[in-house]
Write an enzyme that holds these catalytic residues in place. Structure first.
Site, PDB file in Angstrom:
ATOM      1  N   SER A  83       7.132  -5.974  38.656  1.00 31.92           N
ATOM      2  CA  SER A  83       5.681  -6.301  38.409  1.00 31.92           C
ATOM      3  C   SER A  83       4.927  -5.385  37.468  1.00 31.92           C
ATOM      4  O   SER A  83       5.673  -4.616  37.007  1.00 31.92           O
ATOM      5  CB  SER A  83       5.162  -5.677  39.934  1.00 31.92           C
ATOM      6  OG  SER A  83       3.742  -5.472  39.971  1.00 31.92           O
TER       7      SER A  83
ATOM      8  N   THR B  42      -5.184 -10.751  41.667  1.00 31.49           N
ATOM      9  CA  THR B  42      -4.636  -9.752  42.256  1.00 31.49           C
ATOM     10  C   THR B  42      -5.827  -9.135  42.393  1.00 31.49           C
ATOM     11  O   THR B  42      -6.766  -9.433  42.019  1.00 31.49           O
ATOM     12  CB  THR B  42      -3.700  -9.125  41.156  1.00 31.49           C
ATOM     13  OG1 THR B  42      -2.481  -9.791  40.852  1.00 31.49           O
ATOM     14  CG2 THR B  42      -2.972  -7.646  41.742  1.00 31.49           C
TER      15      THR B  42
ATOM     16  N   ASP C 132       7.531 -14.023  38.938  1.00 28.20           N
ATOM     17  CA  ASP C 132       7.786 -12.661  38.129  1.00 28.20           C
ATOM     18  C   ASP C 132       8.984 -12.388  37.695  1.00 28.20           C
ATOM     19  O   ASP C 132       9.078 -11.354  37.134  1.00 28.20           O
ATOM     20  CB  ASP C 132       6.956 -11.699  38.979  1.00 28.20           C
ATOM     21  CG  ASP C 132       5.427 -11.374  38.863  1.00 28.20           C
ATOM     22  OD1 ASP C 132       4.829 -12.241  37.922  1.00 28.20           O
ATOM     23  OD2 ASP C 132       4.927 -10.672  39.504  1.00 28.20           O
TER      24      ASP C 132
ATOM     25  N   GLY D  87      -4.747  -8.304  37.030  1.00 31.48           N
ATOM     26  CA  GLY D  87      -4.936  -8.707  35.451  1.00 31.48           C
ATOM     27  C   GLY D  87      -3.428  -9.035  35.095  1.00 31.48           C
ATOM     28  O   GLY D  87      -3.433  -8.956  33.699  1.00 31.48           O
ATOM     29  N   GLY D  88      -2.505  -9.182  35.914  1.00 30.07           N
ATOM     30  CA  GLY D  88      -1.076  -9.746  35.223  1.00 30.07           C
ATOM     31  C   GLY D  88      -0.421  -8.441  34.474  1.00 30.07           C
ATOM     32  O   GLY D  88      -0.597  -7.423  34.570  1.00 30.07           O
TER      33      GLY D  88
HETATM   34  O1  DON Z   1       3.234  -8.336  39.903  1.00 31.93           O
HETATM   35  C1  DON Z   1       2.541  -8.553  39.040  1.00 31.93           C
HETATM   36  O2  DON Z   1       2.645  -8.046  37.861  1.00 31.93           O
HETATM   37  C2  DON Z   1       1.795  -9.962  38.735  1.00 31.93           C
HETATM   38  N1  DON Z   1       2.246 -10.834  40.050  1.00 31.93           N
HETATM   39  C3  DON Z   1       0.326  -9.349  39.114  1.00 31.93           C
HETATM   40  C4  DON Z   1      -0.438 -10.947  39.042  1.00 31.93           C
HETATM   41  C5  DON Z   1      -1.813 -10.428  38.722  1.00 31.93           C
HETATM   42  O3  DON Z   1      -2.368  -9.594  38.718  1.00 31.93           O
HETATM   43  C6  DON Z   1      -2.653 -11.804  38.735  1.00 31.93           C
HETATM   44  N2  DON Z   1      -3.930 -11.338  38.263  1.00 31.93           N
HETATM   45  N3  DON Z   1      -5.076 -11.115  38.132  1.00 31.93           N
END
Ligand code: DON
Length: 598
Positions: A481, A410, A452, A502-503
């Site tokens: 998210s 992201t 997600d 960072g998910g």
């Molecule tokens: O929206 C979200 O929380 C996830 N799709 C974000 C994914 C993400 O940050 C991947 N990253 N480094």
């Protein structure tokens, strides 16, 4: 770090709190209560609002007087900076960077994904957010992604045309520009168009990430045609990557606006690709897509106002919730990176992520107890549950009553302009390069954001996050998210713009950046570099970065935490606004970022 505590002090803290880990024996003299009160290592005399260089600092941020951009990719930062210098405002720069990153950081920047923007309009003294999250196509159903055994069909929800939600990025950037932009639309799209057309030099990090994406892209000729050479060989650092189809799409968007994407030639091609490959997105889904302006989540922490992203992101709510819990304790005195502080953080994080699993989803479909989750009084009840002498096993923790892994990519960027307008944007395709699928003829990579959702409530997604019914798949629904683009204010003025990829770790990464600035008075470079921790309730592990003292790790283990060292977390792009000017820093956890100003 100017403020690092010694292991001895950590130990004293634990003693003072009555929580002596059984594996550690300490001479009793060290347990003198007088020694428990710390510590004087924090530069408390340095207010956040005046962060000019201190000789204590080991790392210094970038300084500029007028305007500043922090992004994960240097060419995109340059695009934003040029826009500011031409007289564009922070939103003009944000829109231009949003398009530019789709070209220069294809693993995360996008036209085929979605995200969130927090905007502060200084003239109106108003903050708002733009939700441009992807939306589940109209044919999506709750059990759509379960296989015949009733299990989540991971390849389908992550790597097929059905993985994609209806993209929101183009609509979101257009809406933000329409509401706040000063420059012409064309002027903010054209820099990206030129980069796609003329090509960009392949950086070592882009070369590496493309090599890693090969397996995912190999089944899709439209992806291979763009991101690999004609003979299938990977690009080498320093070679030029031209993206002609993407340039064509960007030209259409520059000339016709967002309509080109949602109703015009791009829509036609995207839907043709969906139909040829069993995808869900229809012409109606595209036509019906709307970016939405939403009121931000607001919180108050030790005299600062927090303004962040509301649902369908969980980011703002849980950032505020965890800050509220942590306000109970004098973190500045406990010190950054001390076991005492990190224990409190971990315990607060667990409680917030447990609530997330139960209550959070798309606010247009489910009632989220937002006021409760962000209430100081609720935080008090949660803080009272935290045992300072022991880590609570996650199994003991259930969602409260508020009357309320890897391969991710992201990206976040922050901008503050000379008028004090500020923008924080986090957007994504979900995984690096999303599903890996380019819609043929468009040059546009498709997101895999359907993952997600809680495809099967109770079963963790790729980030180990558990979601409930509130985040079940449904037509027209936005998946939950963790993205947390955030602005912090003092006395009505923006003092910090930040955010991170960072998910599931986004929320805790932003949290620790805010704490390092507000509580620990670090300059933004040091606040960025300090080692991060993360606990998301399930799995029951305290994830830490390299760089924590082994003594601290031992103390945390003594409290009952299962400490695991894994990959670095997050990639913040932050700007602090001080009376002297702007101080910014691009997190070096991923290569290639740039903070620049004028
Ligand atoms: O929206 C979200 O929380 C996830 N799709 C974000 C994914 C993400 O940050 C991947 N990253 N480094």
């Amino acid at each position: 770090m100017p403020h690092r505590f010694t292991s001895l002090l950590n130990l004293l803290f634990l003693l003072g709190l009555g929580g002596l880990p059984s594996i550690i024996t300490v001479p009793s003299a060290l347990a003198e209560p007088a020694l428990v009160k710390p510590v004087g290592q924090i530069d408390v005399d340095r207010p956040l609002e005046s962060t000019f260089y201190s000789p204590r600092d080991r790392i210094h941020p970038v300084f500029a007087r007028n305007g500043m951009v922090a992004s994960q990719e240097a060419l995109a930062t340059q695009v934003g900076l040029d826009i500011l210098k031409q007289g564009g405002n922070a939103v003009d720069a944000a829109v231009a960077i949003g398009f530019a990153l789709a070209v220069t950081l294809p693993q995360a920047g996008n036209l085929g994904g979605g995200g969130f923007m927090v905007v502060y309009n200084a003239a109106k003294k108003q903050s708002e957010t733009v939700d441009f999250r992807e939306v589940a196509p109209a044919t999506a159903r709750r059990d759509l992604y379960l296989n015949e055994k009733g299990e989540v069909d991971e390849p389908r929800i992550r790597y097929s045309h059905q993985a994609a939600g209806t993209p929101g990025t183009v609509a979101g950037l257009a809406l933000a520009h329409q509401r706040h932009g000063r420059l012409a639309w064309r002027a903010v799209v054209e820099p990206a168009l030129r980069l796609a057309e003329q090509g960009i030099p392949v950086s070592p990090e882009l070369a590496q990430s493309l090599r890693e994406a090969h397996k995912r892209m190999a089944p899709w000729p439209a992806s291979m045609k763009i991101f690999f050479k004609a003979d299938g060989a990977p690009y080498q650092p320093g070679e030029t990557l031209v993206q002609s189809d993407l340039a064509t799409s960007l030209r259409l968007i520059a000339e016709q606006g967002a309509q080109a994407f949602y109703e015009g030639a791009i829509a036609q091609k995207l839907v043709a690709d969906m139909q040829a490959n069993g995808g869900l997105i229809s012409l109606d889904d595209l036509k019906n897509y709307r970016a939405v302006v939403r009121a931000p989540v607001k919180g108050h922490y030790r005299g600062y106002d927090i303004v962040s992203m509301p649902p369908p992101s969980s980011g703002g709510i849980h950032l505020v919730q965890i800050l509220n819990i942590l306000e109970t304790w004098p973190l500045a005195e406990l010190g950054p990176e001390s076991a005492a502080t990190l224990h409190r953080l971990a315990e607060a994080m667990k409680l917030a992520y447990a609530d997330r699993s139960e209550y959070l989803g798309d606010p247009d479909f489910v009632k989220i107890p937002m006021a409760g989750l962000t209430a100081k009084a609720y935080a008090k009840t949660l803080a009272a549950q935290i045992d300072l002498s022991r880590a609570r096993p996650a199994a003991e923790i259930k969602p409260g009553q508020p009357q309320p892994y890897e391969s991710g990519q992201t990206t976040h960027y922050s901008i503050i302009d000379r008028d004090g307008n500020a923008v924080a944007v986090t957007y994504t395709l979900n995984f690096g390069y999303g599903s890996g699928i380019v819609a043929a003829g468009t040059g546009i990579l498709l997101n895999n954001e359907m993952d997600d959702f809680a495809a099967k409530p109770g079963v963790p997604n790729a980030y180990g996050l558990i979601g409930g019914d509130a985040n079940a798949v449904g037509p027209g629904k936005r998946p939950l998210s963790s993205m947390t683009p955030t602005l912090v204010f003092k006395d009505g003025q923006v003092v910090l713009a930040t955010g991170s990829p960072g998910g599931s770790r986004i929320i805790t990464t932003v949290l620790q950046t805010v704490l390092n600035v507000i509580d620990h008075r670090m300059n933004i470079a040091e606040a960025t570099l300090a080692p991060r921790i993360h606990h998301q309730w399930q799995p029951d592990e305290l994830r830490v970065e390299e760089g924590l003292s082994p003594d601290t790790v031992r103390l945390l283990e003594g409290l009952g935490h299962k400490v695991v060292v894994k990959d670095a977390m997050g990639n913040t792009q932050s700007i602090v606004r001080a009376p002297e000017g702007l101080f910014g820093f691009s997190d070096p956890r991923r290569a290639g970022g740039l903070t620049a100003g004028y």
